[in-house]
Write an enzyme that holds these catalytic residues in place. Sequence first.
Site, PDB file in Angstrom:
ATOM      1  N   GLY A   7       0.842  -1.198   0.000  1.00  0.00           N
ATOM      2  CA  GLY A   7       0.000   0.000   0.000  1.00  0.00           C
ATOM      3  C   GLY A   7       0.874   1.243   0.000  1.00  0.00           C
ATOM      4  CE  LYS A 190      -9.459   2.263  13.076  1.00  0.00           C
ATOM      5  NZ  LYS A 190      -8.318   2.100  12.191  1.00  0.00           N
ATOM      6  CG  ASN A 194     -13.380   2.886  11.184  1.00  0.00           C
ATOM      7  OD1 ASN A 194     -12.680   1.898  11.322  1.00  0.00           O
ATOM      8  ND2 ASN A 194     -12.869   4.096  11.238  1.00  0.00           N
ATOM      9  CG  ASN A 198     -14.772   6.312   8.894  1.00  0.00           C
ATOM     10  OD1 ASN A 198     -14.619   6.870   9.965  1.00  0.00           O
ATOM     11  ND2 ASN A 198     -13.843   5.544   8.377  1.00  0.00           N
ATOM     12  CG  ASN A 208     -13.442  12.713  12.608  1.00  0.00           C
ATOM     13  OD1 ASN A 208     -13.887  12.641  11.472  1.00  0.00           O
ATOM     14  ND2 ASN A 208     -12.416  11.984  13.023  1.00  0.00           N
ATOM     15  CG  ASN A 258      -8.202  13.566  12.852  1.00  0.00           C
ATOM     16  OD1 ASN A 258      -7.471  14.480  13.180  1.00  0.00           O
ATOM     17  ND2 ASN A 258      -7.925  12.290  13.067  1.00  0.00           N
TER      18      ASN A 258
HETATM   19  O1  PAF Z   1     -11.025   6.139   9.541  1.00  0.00           O
HETATM   20  C1  PAF Z   1     -10.754   7.097  10.284  1.00  0.00           C
HETATM   21  O2  PAF Z   1     -10.684   8.258   9.884  1.00  0.00           O
HETATM   22  C2  PAF Z   1     -10.417   6.831  11.745  1.00  0.00           C
HETATM   23  O3  PAF Z   1     -10.390   5.442  11.924  1.00  0.00           O
HETATM   24  C3  PAF Z   1     -11.348   7.474  12.777  1.00  0.00           C
HETATM   25  C4  PAF Z   1     -11.200   6.798  14.129  1.00  0.00           C
HETATM   26  C5  PAF Z   1     -12.773   7.457  12.353  1.00  0.00           C
HETATM   27  C6  PAF Z   1     -10.902   8.904  13.059  1.00  0.00           C
HETATM   28  O4  PAF Z   1     -10.940   9.766  11.967  1.00  0.00           O
END
Ligand code: PAF
Length: 328
Positions: A7, A190, A194, A198, A208, A258
Amino acid sequence: MNITIVGTGAMATLFAARLSAVAEVAMIGTWTDAIEMIRRDGITLDGDSCCHSVNTAYDPDDTPAADLAIVLTKAYKTPIAAQVAAKTIKPNGIALTLQNGLGNIEILAAQVGADRAMQGVTMQGATLLGPGHIRTSGRGATHLGYVPIERAAPRDWGTDSHAYEITALFNSAGLKAQVSADIDGLIWGKLILNAAINPLTAILRIPNGALIESNDTLELIRAVTDEAFAVARAKGITLPYPDPFERVKQVAQLTATNHSSMLQDVLGQRQTEIDAINGKIVEQGKALGIPTPINAALTSLVRTIEKSYTAEVVENTEKTLRPLRPLQ
Ligand code: PAF
């Protein structure tokens, strides 16, 4: 130790950069710009050219046989990435998936054999700024799965000792890592984060943190997490946190600025991991007779966005598709 990273995206580049301090690292990928950029200038991490040299290749035949291959492609590329991993590892090498979503380990194990396949989960964060160029965002832990003694077949012992070796290597490279007897719980832990963060950030085009600023999005998070939690419970999965809704809120807060990986994919008009995330929750819910309408709706919406990536549609909708609020 020879490590091959399969990757060239954000997480692949991050792991290559960190591990190059403690091992011989090669990256294999198909993204020409990234391969050529890293070959010429190396990896740029947080604005600085960093790291020991990292080899790059398009073909596993052009890299040294690896003791460890780490698959860090997007989940929809796993079938081809698993073939690359199988070609690159030594007969006693290990292929480790640290990808998002469900279904990756099964594909990898089918290519390299169950005794050479390992699954892990990482909460490291990175944003791709350009080919070979990333910004780090959080140094969360990486967990590697091992098989508890009571469930282990004799052949698992080899894999287990590898899990400890790889963990020690990761820690020496500054990647906080540990082995876990319940990797399924962590993978689902996780997956639910997500599944909530996401698609909502990708559809709404917000960072986020904006998810927890409105009751409407909080209600959607509640619905996604309730459905996913019901599926996980029916499968006998123990999550690493007691309350999925609270955990999603906490992660959205901690990663407030993020852009989720799915938002980055949608903004870059790339295929997303929706099928391996919400799509799998829907699939497994169906198999268990558990309704997952909100996860199904989010899956359909993101698939529809993916289908809209034609020049014509993008051109026509450019104005209306602008972010709802400025992205930092
Ligand atoms: O996929 C992502 O961006 C990350 O796993 C998360 C935890 C949602 C934070 O942005």
